[in-house]
Design a protein around this motif. Structure first.
Motif, short mmCIF file in Angstrom:
data_model
loop_
_atom_site.label_atom_id
_atom_site.label_comp_id
_atom_site.label_asym_id
_atom_site.label_seq_id
_atom_site.Cartn_x
_atom_site.Cartn_y
_atom_site.Cartn_z
N ILE A 85 14.28 54.66 14.77
CA ILE A 85 14.60 54.57 16.20
C ILE A 85 14.40 53.13 16.68
CG2 ILE A 85 13.88 55.25 18.54
CD1 ILE A 85 13.21 57.99 17.52
N GLY A 86 13.27 52.53 16.29
CA GLY A 86 13.01 51.15 16.67
C GLY A 86 14.08 50.21 16.13
N GLY A 87 14.40 50.38 14.86
CA GLY A 87 15.41 49.52 14.22
C GLY A 87 16.76 49.65 14.93
N PHE A 88 17.10 50.89 15.28
CA PHE A 88 18.35 51.14 15.97
C PHE A 88 18.37 50.37 17.30
CE2 PHE A 88 20.93 53.36 19.06
CZ PHE A 88 22.10 53.59 18.36
N CYS A 89 17.28 50.47 18.05
CA CYS A 89 17.25 49.82 19.36
C CYS A 89 17.36 48.29 19.22
CB CYS A 89 15.96 50.16 20.10
SG CYS A 89 15.84 51.90 20.53
N PHE A 90 16.63 47.72 18.28
CA PHE A 90 16.69 46.27 18.13
C PHE A 90 18.09 45.79 17.73
CE2 PHE A 90 11.96 46.60 17.19
CZ PHE A 90 11.58 46.02 18.39
N VAL A 91 18.67 46.49 16.75
CA VAL A 91 19.98 46.02 16.26
C VAL A 91 21.04 46.27 17.33
CG1 VAL A 91 20.91 48.05 15.03
CG2 VAL A 91 21.25 45.77 14.10
N PHE A 92 20.91 47.37 18.05
CA PHE A 92 21.88 47.70 19.09
C PHE A 92 21.78 46.67 20.22
CE2 PHE A 92 23.84 50.01 22.55
CZ PHE A 92 24.86 50.68 21.90
N PHE A 93 20.57 46.34 20.57
CA PHE A 93 20.36 45.35 21.64
C PHE A 93 20.97 44.00 21.27
CE2 PHE A 93 17.86 41.98 23.66
CZ PHE A 93 17.99 42.34 25.00
N PRO A 109 23.96 50.75 12.93
CA PRO A 109 23.61 51.82 13.88
C PRO A 109 24.07 53.20 13.43
CG PRO A 109 24.61 49.97 15.03
CD PRO A 109 24.72 49.67 13.58
N ILE A 110 25.30 53.28 12.90
CA ILE A 110 25.79 54.60 12.49
C ILE A 110 24.97 55.13 11.32
CG2 ILE A 110 27.76 55.81 11.48
CD1 ILE A 110 29.56 54.19 13.27
N SER A 111 24.67 54.25 10.36
CA SER A 111 23.88 54.73 9.22
C SER A 111 22.51 55.19 9.67
CB SER A 111 23.70 53.63 8.17
OG SER A 111 24.89 52.95 7.97
N ILE A 112 21.93 54.43 10.62
CA ILE A 112 20.60 54.81 11.08
C ILE A 112 20.64 56.18 11.76
CG2 ILE A 112 18.73 54.25 12.65
CD1 ILE A 112 19.49 51.27 12.22
N LEU A 113 21.66 56.40 12.58
CA LEU A 113 21.75 57.70 13.24
C LEU A 113 21.88 58.81 12.21
CD1 LEU A 113 24.00 57.04 16.36
CD2 LEU A 113 21.52 57.32 16.22
N VAL A 171 10.96 46.31 8.95
CA VAL A 171 11.72 46.23 10.19
C VAL A 171 11.56 47.52 10.99
CG1 VAL A 171 13.42 44.58 9.37
CG2 VAL A 171 13.85 47.01 9.04
N GLY A 172 11.76 47.42 12.30
CA GLY A 172 11.73 48.62 13.14
C GLY A 172 10.57 48.67 14.13
N VAL A 173 9.58 47.78 13.98
CA VAL A 173 8.47 47.82 14.95
C VAL A 173 8.34 46.51 15.73
CG1 VAL A 173 7.17 49.40 13.48
CG2 VAL A 173 6.64 46.96 13.39
N GLY A 174 9.14 45.52 15.35
CA GLY A 174 9.02 44.23 16.02
C GLY A 174 8.11 43.25 15.29
N MET A 209 17.45 55.01 2.10
CA MET A 209 17.64 54.31 3.39
C MET A 209 16.31 54.16 4.11
SD MET A 209 20.95 55.26 5.51
CE MET A 209 22.08 56.47 4.97
N GLY A 210 15.55 55.24 4.18
CA GLY A 210 14.26 55.18 4.86
C GLY A 210 13.37 54.14 4.19
N HIS A 211 13.42 54.13 2.88
CA HIS A 211 12.56 53.20 2.17
C HIS A 211 12.96 51.75 2.43
CE1 HIS A 211 9.65 51.83 -0.63
NE2 HIS A 211 10.57 51.16 -1.29
N ALA A 212 14.26 51.50 2.55
CA ALA A 212 14.72 50.13 2.81
C ALA A 212 14.10 49.60 4.11
CB ALA A 212 16.24 50.09 2.88
N PHE A 213 14.03 50.45 5.11
CA PHE A 213 13.42 50.06 6.39
C PHE A 213 11.97 49.70 6.23
CE2 PHE A 213 16.88 51.47 8.84
CZ PHE A 213 16.68 50.89 10.07
N PHE A 214 11.28 50.63 5.58
CA PHE A 214 9.83 50.47 5.44
C PHE A 214 9.51 49.20 4.67
CE2 PHE A 214 5.88 51.45 3.06
CZ PHE A 214 5.03 51.53 4.14
N THR A 215 10.22 49.02 3.57
CA THR A 215 9.87 47.90 2.70
C THR A 215 10.26 46.56 3.31
OG1 THR A 215 10.02 46.99 0.49
CG2 THR A 215 11.95 48.10 1.31
#
Ligand code: TRP
Length: 451
Positions: free
Chosen positions: A397-405, A438-442, A236-239, A227-233
């Motif tokens: 955390i960043g990804g969570f905020c963007f998707v939640f927003f 969001p739930i998976s990210i948490l 996403v998560g920093v804008g 999961m962590g790797h999916a974000f990085f690659t």
């Protein structure tokens, strides 16, 4: 504010946007990190979970970022500001933009250090350092390199200058031009390397290692890592995807563009695996070598194969191109923020961002040698903190905020209009963006913190 949205630079075509965003996604993560993570976490089990995470978590987050960027037509801070106003929400959401900018800077700092290694190894390979050497000598080369702060600083500095040079030139003549040249080259090099790998004895074993499902190897650790790797690659998560989306015209459909970008990203990771593992298996090396896989294990293979210097050099060139198109995406969100909100010219903003990231990077760099014993909690070096903390904690955390927003704070009429897909697809995105992602990210975050 120096520019009105109407005069902001825009990509010249959909293709330019897709290439730039794919360039951001395809990076060290695909070529350096994916193979060793797959190697450490049971091969196909990791690949399978990673694919699922890309589809159900990463892509919805990427869409969220692009929705925010395109609708806001500004950097992350201003976009969150104006969109929260539009949706009647608290303007505190703008701090998410700041968080993203800080994370970008931190990531750029260590990213440039590792990308510098690719330049150093490109130089070493093509100057013949790895011809007719044994495994021990290859390891000595690596140890000597890592022990030399001066040489590492040289490559780190060079790489940062290259990044700044592109970013300072702006969206069209910098980012767009660079990715238009480098992404096709990257594919050509990758295909040559995979073509070579198919002719080695280890190819069949590599295919089996990467693709033969072995569900017994799926463990919680594997899931978290994937999961962590999916974000990085997916970058996403920093804008970064947000700012790329903000340079996009209204008529481009986001859904299909994101699908193309994510598919290219996965394809490159899998092809990189198919280029690397055959060499490892046909030379009886271990796939579980960790982060040094690229710099310690592969040169051993290059030193033993016919045309090894040529292919080895191509390999590090590939790594460098991939890193370059990604690092510009880490600098761009911060440069755009300084340029648009603080009236700095693009050039000045690039210099400031480059200098700060370069300076922070020195900390990571020195933690391999001079400061190798300076450890937080007796465990984490500065590099570990910069890399792991930003990837495993700040990105989610960043990804969570963007998707939640995008999914909860913005009006569905706005997101529907931006996403511009047929109803069923829109509701699939909404479900993934509101609940699943969001739930998976948490869950990832919780696990990362208790580890
Ligand atoms: N995706 C890049 C890689 O795989 C890294 C990267 C570039 C990134 N820009 C990003 C990661 C923005 C997170 C956010 O190497």
């Amino acid at each position: 504010m120096t520019q009105t949205p109407a005069t902001r630079p825009h990509w010249t075509s959909r293709l330019a946007f897709v290439l730039a965003a794919s360039g951001a996604a395809v990076g060290l993560g695909n070529i350096w990190k994916f193979p060793y993570m797959a190697g450490e976490h049971g091969g196909s089990a990791f690949v399978l979970i990673y694919l699922i995470c890309v589809l159900f978590i990463g892509m919805p987050v990427m869409i969220a970022e692009m929705i925010i960027g395109r609708r806001g037509q500004r950097n992350a801070v201003s976009a969150m500001d104006s969109l929260s106003l539009e949706a009647g929400q608290s303007q505190k959401w703008r701090y998410v933009g700041w968080l993203g900018a800080m994370t970008s800077l931190m990531m750029l700092s260590f990213y440039s250090v590792v990308a510098g290694w690719s330049l150093a190894y490109l130089y070493r390979t093509w100057s013949g350092v790895f011809s007719h050497v044994n495994a021990e000598q290859v390891q000595t080369v690596w140890r000597d390199f890592i022990a030399s702060p001066l040489e590492m600083t040289l490559w780190h500095t060079l790489f940062m200058l290259l990044t700044l040079w592109v970013v300072a030139r702006g969206v069209q003549s910098g980012l767009e031009k660079a990715t238009k040249i480098m992404m096709p080259l990257l594919f050509v090099i990758l295909l040559i390397l995979v073509g070579y790998a198919t002719s080695t004895d280890g190819f069949a074993e590599a295919v089996e290692f990467l693709f033969k499902p072995d569900f017994s190897k799926i463990t919680p650790t594997v899931i978290i890592a994937a999961m962590g790797h999916a974000f990085f690659t997916l970058a996403v998560g920093v804008g970064a995807m947000l700012i790329y989306g903000s340079y996009l015209d209204e008529n481009v459909k986001l859904g299909s563009a994101v699908f193309t970008i994510a598919s290219l990203d996965v394809l490159v990771a899998l092809l990189a695996g198919l280029a690397i593992f055959p060499l490892i298996f046909s030379n009886q090396l271990s796939p579980e070598a960790g982060p040094g896989l690229m710099f310690v294990t592969l040169p051993i293979a290059f030193s033993q194969m016919g045309g090894g210097l040529f292919f080895g050099g191509l390999f590090f060139l590939l790594l460098f191109f991939a890193a370059w198109t990604s690092s510009i995406s880490l600098a761009e969100p911060v440069v755009a923020l300084l340029h648009e909100n603080f009236k700095l010219t693009r050039k000045k903003a690039s210099i400031v961002v480059g200098f700060v990231a370069w300076f922070l990077g020195l900390g990571s760099l020195l933690s391999f040698n001079v400061w190798q014993n300076a450890k937080l909690f007796g465990r984490f070096t500065i590099f570990d903190i910069a890399a792991d903390f930003s990837i495993n904690i700040l990105l989610p955390i960043g990804g969570f905020c963007f998707v939640f927003f995008a999914a909860w704070a913005m009006k569905t009429s706005s997101t529907k209009q931006e996403l511009n897909v047929s109803k069923p697809y829109y509701y699939i995105w909404l479900l993934l963006a509101r609940i699943v992602a969001p739930i998976s990210i948490l869950m990832i975050l919780f696990n990362a913190i208790i580890q």
